[in-house]
Design a protein around this motif. Sequence first.
Motif, PDB file in Angstrom:
ATOM      1  N   ASP A  16       4.171   5.234  -5.571  1.00 54.26           N
ATOM      2  CA  ASP A  16       4.130   5.201  -7.036  1.00 54.26           C
ATOM      3  C   ASP A  16       3.104   6.201  -7.564  1.00 54.26           C
ATOM      4  O   ASP A  16       3.368   6.930  -8.544  1.00 54.26           O
ATOM      5  N   LEU A  17       1.944   6.232  -6.925  1.00 55.12           N
ATOM      6  CA  LEU A  17       0.906   7.175  -7.338  1.00 55.12           C
ATOM      7  C   LEU A  17       1.363   8.611  -7.123  1.00 55.12           C
ATOM      8  O   LEU A  17       1.152   9.469  -7.988  1.00 55.12           O
ATOM      9  N   ALA A  18       2.043   8.871  -5.986  1.00 52.53           N
ATOM     10  CA  ALA A  18       2.553  10.221  -5.715  1.00 52.53           C
ATOM     11  C   ALA A  18       3.601  10.605  -6.741  1.00 52.53           C
ATOM     12  O   ALA A  18       3.627  11.749  -7.232  1.00 52.53           O
ATOM     13  N   VAL A  19       4.481   9.654  -7.107  1.00 49.99           N
ATOM     14  CA  VAL A  19       5.506   9.927  -8.127  1.00 49.99           C
ATOM     15  C   VAL A  19       4.836  10.208  -9.458  1.00 49.99           C
ATOM     16  O   VAL A  19       5.213  11.155 -10.183  1.00 49.99           O
TER      17      VAL A  19
ATOM     18  N   ALA B 190       0.836  -1.204   0.000  1.00 49.81           N
ATOM     19  CA  ALA B 190       0.000   0.000   0.000  1.00 49.81           C
ATOM     20  C   ALA B 190       0.866   1.247   0.000  1.00 49.81           C
ATOM     21  O   ALA B 190       0.606   2.207  -0.755  1.00 49.81           O
ATOM     22  N   VAL B 191       1.930   1.260   0.830  1.00 53.95           N
ATOM     23  CA  VAL B 191       2.845   2.401   0.874  1.00 53.95           C
ATOM     24  C   VAL B 191       3.518   2.571  -0.477  1.00 53.95           C
ATOM     25  O   VAL B 191       3.640   3.698  -1.000  1.00 53.95           O
ATOM     26  N   GLN B 192       3.948   1.434  -1.073  1.00 49.26           N
ATOM     27  CA  GLN B 192       4.610   1.499  -2.392  1.00 49.26           C
ATOM     28  C   GLN B 192       3.646   2.026  -3.443  1.00 49.26           C
ATOM     29  O   GLN B 192       4.024   2.840  -4.291  1.00 49.26           O
ATOM     30  N   GLN B 193       2.397   1.562  -3.393  1.00 52.77           N
ATOM     31  CA  GLN B 193       1.399   2.052  -4.359  1.00 52.77           C
ATOM     32  C   GLN B 193       1.153   3.543  -4.174  1.00 52.77           C
ATOM     33  O   GLN B 193       1.021   4.287  -5.154  1.00 52.77           O
TER      34      GLN B 193
ATOM     35  N   MET C   3       5.170  13.580 -11.335  1.00 50.51           N
ATOM     36  CA  MET C   3       5.741  13.600 -12.688  1.00 50.51           C
ATOM     37  C   MET C   3       4.783  14.277 -13.655  1.00 50.51           C
ATOM     38  O   MET C   3       5.194  15.082 -14.503  1.00 50.51           O
ATOM     39  N   SER C   4       3.532  13.912 -13.502  1.00 48.41           N
ATOM     40  CA  SER C   4       2.529  14.505 -14.385  1.00 48.41           C
ATOM     41  C   SER C   4       2.435  16.012 -14.158  1.00 48.41           C
ATOM     42  O   SER C   4       2.378  16.799 -15.113  1.00 48.41           O
ATOM     43  N   ALA C   5       2.428  16.413 -12.880  1.00 51.22           N
ATOM     44  CA  ALA C   5       2.358  17.855 -12.569  1.00 51.22           C
ATOM     45  C   ALA C   5       3.610  18.568 -13.040  1.00 51.22           C
ATOM     46  O   ALA C   5       3.544  19.685 -13.585  1.00 51.22           O
ATOM     47  N   THR C   6       4.769  17.924 -12.843  1.00 53.85           N
ATOM     48  CA  THR C   6       6.033  18.528 -13.266  1.00 53.85           C
ATOM     49  C   THR C   6       6.066  18.671 -14.771  1.00 53.85           C
ATOM     50  O   THR C   6       6.497  19.704 -15.306  1.00 53.85           O
ATOM     51  N   GLU C   7       5.614  17.618 -15.459  1.00 52.95           N
ATOM     52  CA  GLU C   7       5.593  17.674 -16.925  1.00 52.95           C
ATOM     53  C   GLU C   7       4.700  18.819 -17.397  1.00 52.95           C
ATOM     54  O   GLU C   7       5.079  19.593 -18.283  1.00 52.95           O
ATOM     55  N   ARG C   8       3.526  18.934 -16.822  1.00 57.87           N
ATOM     56  CA  ARG C   8       2.622  20.021 -17.216  1.00 57.87           C
ATOM     57  C   ARG C   8       3.239  21.380 -16.900  1.00 57.87           C
ATOM     58  O   ARG C   8       3.144  22.324 -17.699  1.00 57.87           O
ATOM     59  N   LEU C   9       3.866  21.446 -15.711  1.00 65.62           N
ATOM     60  CA  LEU C   9       4.487  22.702 -15.320  1.00 65.62           C
ATOM     61  C   LEU C   9       5.637  23.065 -16.242  1.00 65.62           C
ATOM     62  O   LEU C   9       5.777  24.230 -16.668  1.00 65.62           O
ATOM     63  N   LEU C  10       6.443  22.049 -16.562  1.00 67.05           N
ATOM     64  CA  LEU C  10       7.587  22.308 -17.454  1.00 67.05           C
ATOM     65  C   LEU C  10       7.116  22.661 -18.853  1.00 67.05           C
ATOM     66  O   LEU C  10       7.697  23.532 -19.506  1.00 67.05           O
ATOM     67  N   VAL C  11       6.095  22.000 -19.322  1.00 65.58           N
ATOM     68  CA  VAL C  11       5.587  22.293 -20.663  1.00 65.58           C
ATOM     69  C   VAL C  11       5.062  23.729 -20.708  1.00 65.58           C
ATOM     70  O   VAL C  11       5.258  24.450 -21.685  1.00 65.58           O
ATOM     71  N   GLN C  12       4.457  24.138 -19.654  1.00 62.75           N
ATOM     72  CA  GLN C  12       3.869  25.475 -19.639  1.00 62.75           C
ATOM     73  C   GLN C  12       4.925  26.560 -19.411  1.00 62.75           C
ATOM     74  O   GLN C  12       4.794  27.672 -19.926  1.00 62.75           O
TER      75      GLN C  12
END
Length: 160
Positions: free
Chosen positions: A121-124, A115-118, A128-137
């Motif tokens: 993983d979900l937090a990563v 559960a902690v790993q999941q 990553m998704s937020a960072t990608e959007r932020l970097l793209v913008q």
Amino acid sequence: MLQNPYTWVALAFLVFVGIVVKMAGKTILGGLDERAARIRQDLEQAQKLREDAQAALAQYQRKQRDALKEAEAIVTSAREEADRIRKEATAELTAVLKRREAQAMEKIAQAESQAVQQVRDLAVDIAMSATERLLVQTVDQSRSDALIEQAIADLPRKLN
């Protein structure tokens, strides 16, 4: 007295009884002796049978006492065996319960770890998704090239 017919009758009777006793006396006495001998043998045989019966009774009473002692020993042994089996079963049950508890705790720890790993993983993934959007913008092409070159330069240092 010799002239009295009663005397002659009495004398004749005594002679007759004497002859009968002499002739039949041996037979009568022999029969009585034989009967006495048979009675004596019967008594001796009865005494012997009584002694045999008493010996057999004593032997059976001894066997009965021995059988009772053996039965008591068997019951005592069975109780001891039942106690031993009960103790072994209790110890085995306790060991099984401890193993199952340890297995359950291990499964709980594994599930918790998964559960902690999941969550990580979900937090990563979210980061990553937020960072990608932020970097793209926010990052333009020149800034992107500079960041890639810097990451490539830092790669050998991070791998050690």
